[in-house]
Design an enzyme around this catalytic site. Structure first.
Site, short mmCIF file in Angstrom:
data_model
loop_
_atom_site.label_atom_id
_atom_site.label_comp_id
_atom_site.label_asym_id
_atom_site.label_seq_id
_atom_site.Cartn_x
_atom_site.Cartn_y
_atom_site.Cartn_z
N HIS A 133 5.59 -4.65 4.18
CA HIS A 133 4.17 -4.41 3.05
C HIS A 133 3.01 -4.14 4.18
O HIS A 133 2.33 -3.17 3.25
CB HIS A 133 4.11 -6.57 2.86
CG HIS A 133 2.32 -6.31 2.23
ND1 HIS A 133 2.16 -6.79 0.46
CD2 HIS A 133 1.10 -6.58 2.69
CE1 HIS A 133 1.27 -6.85 0.56
NE2 HIS A 133 0.64 -6.42 1.33
N GLU A 134 3.06 -4.22 5.33
CA GLU A 134 1.70 -3.82 6.14
C GLU A 134 1.95 -2.17 6.23
O GLU A 134 0.93 -1.42 6.39
CB GLU A 134 1.67 -4.49 7.53
CG GLU A 134 1.42 -5.95 7.21
CD GLU A 134 -0.73 -6.37 6.66
OE1 GLU A 134 -1.09 -5.82 6.07
OE2 GLU A 134 -0.26 -7.39 5.70
N HIS A 177 1.00 -0.37 3.35
CA HIS A 177 -0.86 -0.33 3.71
C HIS A 177 -0.93 1.02 4.67
O HIS A 177 -1.70 1.66 4.49
CB HIS A 177 -1.16 -1.50 4.34
CG HIS A 177 -1.58 -1.97 3.37
ND1 HIS A 177 -2.09 -2.34 1.94
CD2 HIS A 177 -1.49 -3.55 2.81
CE1 HIS A 177 -2.53 -3.01 1.27
NE2 HIS A 177 -2.07 -4.41 1.82
N GLU A 183 -3.07 -2.14 -2.26
CA GLU A 183 -2.27 -3.25 -2.97
C GLU A 183 -1.08 -2.27 -3.47
O GLU A 183 0.32 -3.46 -2.89
CB GLU A 183 -3.01 -4.39 -3.44
CG GLU A 183 -2.51 -5.93 -3.38
CD GLU A 183 -1.93 -5.88 -1.37
OE1 GLU A 183 -2.76 -5.70 -0.52
OE2 GLU A 183 -1.23 -6.70 -1.42
#
Ligand code: ZN
Length: 500
Positions: free
Chosen positions: A264-265, A268, A294
């Site tokens: 997830h990170e 980003h 997101e």
């Protein structure tokens, strides 16, 4: 061109770059505080951060910026100049509309609010948090009044996180989303539950960390432009154009949380690292909205990272790292386990089907609070009733209900919807990618996600704030945000997993 006005654009760009540098310095102080700062440094670090924030605010409201903005209008030659001036003006007008006293009061109340929330959650006592929450709501209403609104005071608050979005649009989108999700959650609940016992065992932390790093690098994260550290809550922070760092946390008994939060990170970070060279180091060098940000993290985490093709490549590698814990587990069992759906009380632990319902609940409640239609003392009951309506479960305590999230305690209203918007954007964007690249699935199966990253860089990352979220989604997909694509993605995926 001559006279006092000439060179205004250049001066403005120089000031803007300084503002960017100041913000990055604050980010370094915060990153250090979260990752490795000794405990006794807390007090002085708070002073350092507060001084930096004061300097940044002073600079960002300097009347010189207003004068330069006027003068620079006639100097704009290119689309890039005009995009820069539009974004700079938007920021400047927002910053100058808020009285300094209100900004300071909100910051101080939020700091007290955070402490009150920590205590209230520990004691499972909403009453301890209620008075300061009421004050934070009141201050946010004042912020909304200063920023200006016509339809609802929630509009300018939402705009702080999702620029140019309106409450009415988001409400309409979320109503369709909710009406599609509730029956899907009910159908899954009635089906045979998936066994996820393969995800519990002994998974040594050092090996988890090595595996996380291997996956990050394979996804295109460049360790010369960032690093992976540990913190209490995973986050990504931009310390410079070539320094975007990620943190995660490990649980020896369960590898899934660290693995998926790292992916997830990474999503980003890939966005921030992909910002176009021509806009680096200034006001345009950011994701265009939190919703689009997101969409990137969730696309890598869920649409790619929880897909069968992705694990066709990675599962044998994971198994080689953890031969004992994953002995006798096959790809299919693992794939189903990481996609288990179950209505649960805590948003951050929710699966990709139920997650958005947690967000819609918060979106509805915070609007009612800001608009004065819901009193603070009635909030816990309203929360529990809606949990029952959306997810069919009722929190046994406020700690597991209304007190679970940090956002309101820090004075952030209008932030929550961006999480669910990210899900919706991710599905709509990925659908276009697959249409344009019929080899997408085969490439992911072969462990090759470079074509996806190159496509995202071209369509999204390089633009930074030059395009708004709605311009971006129109340019990519030829239509506005449409929740049907996310619903379609979920129905197709879970029909197979749960034999619906
Ligand atoms: Zn995120």
């Amino acid at each position: 061109m001559s006279g006092p006005a000439s060179g205004a654009l250049e001066k403005l760009q120089a000031l803007d770059h300084e503002a960017y540098l100041l913000e990055r310095v604050s980010a370094i102080l915060s990153w250090d505080q979260e990752t490795g700062m000794p405990d006794r440094a807390v007090g002085e670090r708070a002073e350092q951060l507060s001084l930096m924030q004061g300097l940044t605010h002073e600079r960002s409201t300097d009347p010189r910026i207003g004068e330069l903005l006027e003068a620079a209008e006639t100097e704009a030659r290119t689309d890039l100049d005009r995009d820069f001036l539009r974004e700079k003006r938007r920021r400047y007008e927002k910053a100058t509309r808020l009285p300094t006293a209100l900004v300071r009061e909100l910051a101080e109340t939020a700091s007290l609010g955070h402490n009150a929330w920590v205590e209230a959650r520990k004691a499972d006592d909403f009453g301890r948090f209620a008075p300061i929450l009421g004050k934070l709501i009141d201050l946010n209403r004042q912020v909304a009044d200063h920023l200006g609104w016509e339809v609802t005071p929630y509009d300018p608050l939402l705009d702080q996180y999702e620029p140019y979005a309106t409450t009415a649009e988001v409400r309409e989108t979320f109503t369709k989303l909710r009406d599609g999700l509730v029956p899907l959650v009910q159908a899954i609940a009635a089906a045979q539950q998936v066994d996820d016992s393969a995800l519990v065992g002994v998974f040594p932390v050092a090996a988890q960390e090595e595996f996380s790093r291997e996956v990050m690098v394979a996804l295109g994260y460049d360790l010369d432009r960032g690093r992976l550290d540990r913190s209490a809550h995973p986050f990504t922070t931009t310390l410079g154009s070539h320094d975007v760092r990620i943190t995660t946390r490990y649980d020896e008994a369960r590898p899934a949380p660290a693995l998926f939060s790292t992916i997830h990170e990474t999503g980003h970070a890939l966005y921030e690292l992909g910002i176009g060279e021509e806009i680096r180091g200034g006001v345009l060098a950011e994701g265009t909205s939190l919703g689009i940000h997101e969409s990137q993290s969730r696309m890598w985490e869920n649409i790619v990272g929880r897909s069968r093709p992705f694990w066709a490549h990675w599962f044998p590698r994971l198994q080689a790292r953890f031969p004992e814990a994953l002995d006798g587990v096959n790809l299919d069992t693992f794939y189903r386990a990481i996609n288990r759906v179950e209505p649960s009380l805590i948003r951050v632990d929710a699966d990709e089907v139920t997650y958005s319902l947690h967000v819609i609940l918060r979106f509805e409640l915070e609007q009612e609070l800001i608009e004065g239609r819901l009193a603070v003392e009635d909030l816990p009951a309203a929360w529990n009733d809606r949990m029952e309506r959306f997810l069919g479960i009722r929190p046994p305590s406020d700690a597991l209900g209304v007190l679970q999230d940090v956002h309101w305690s820090m004075g952030a209203f209008g932030y929550f919807p961006t999480y669910a918007l990210g899900n919706l954007y991710s599905a709509q964007i990925y659908r276009v990618y697959k249409r344009e690249n019929p080899q997408a699935t085969a490439q992911i199966e072969a462990g090759d996600t470079a074509p996806l990253l190159a496509w995202l860089r071209d369509r999204i990352h390089r633009w930074g704030r030059r395009k708004s979220a709605s311009e971006l989604i129109e340019d990519i997909s030829g239509e506005p945000l449409n929740p049907e694509y996310f619903l379609e993605y979920l129905r197709e995926k879970y029909r197979e997993i749960y034999t619906l």
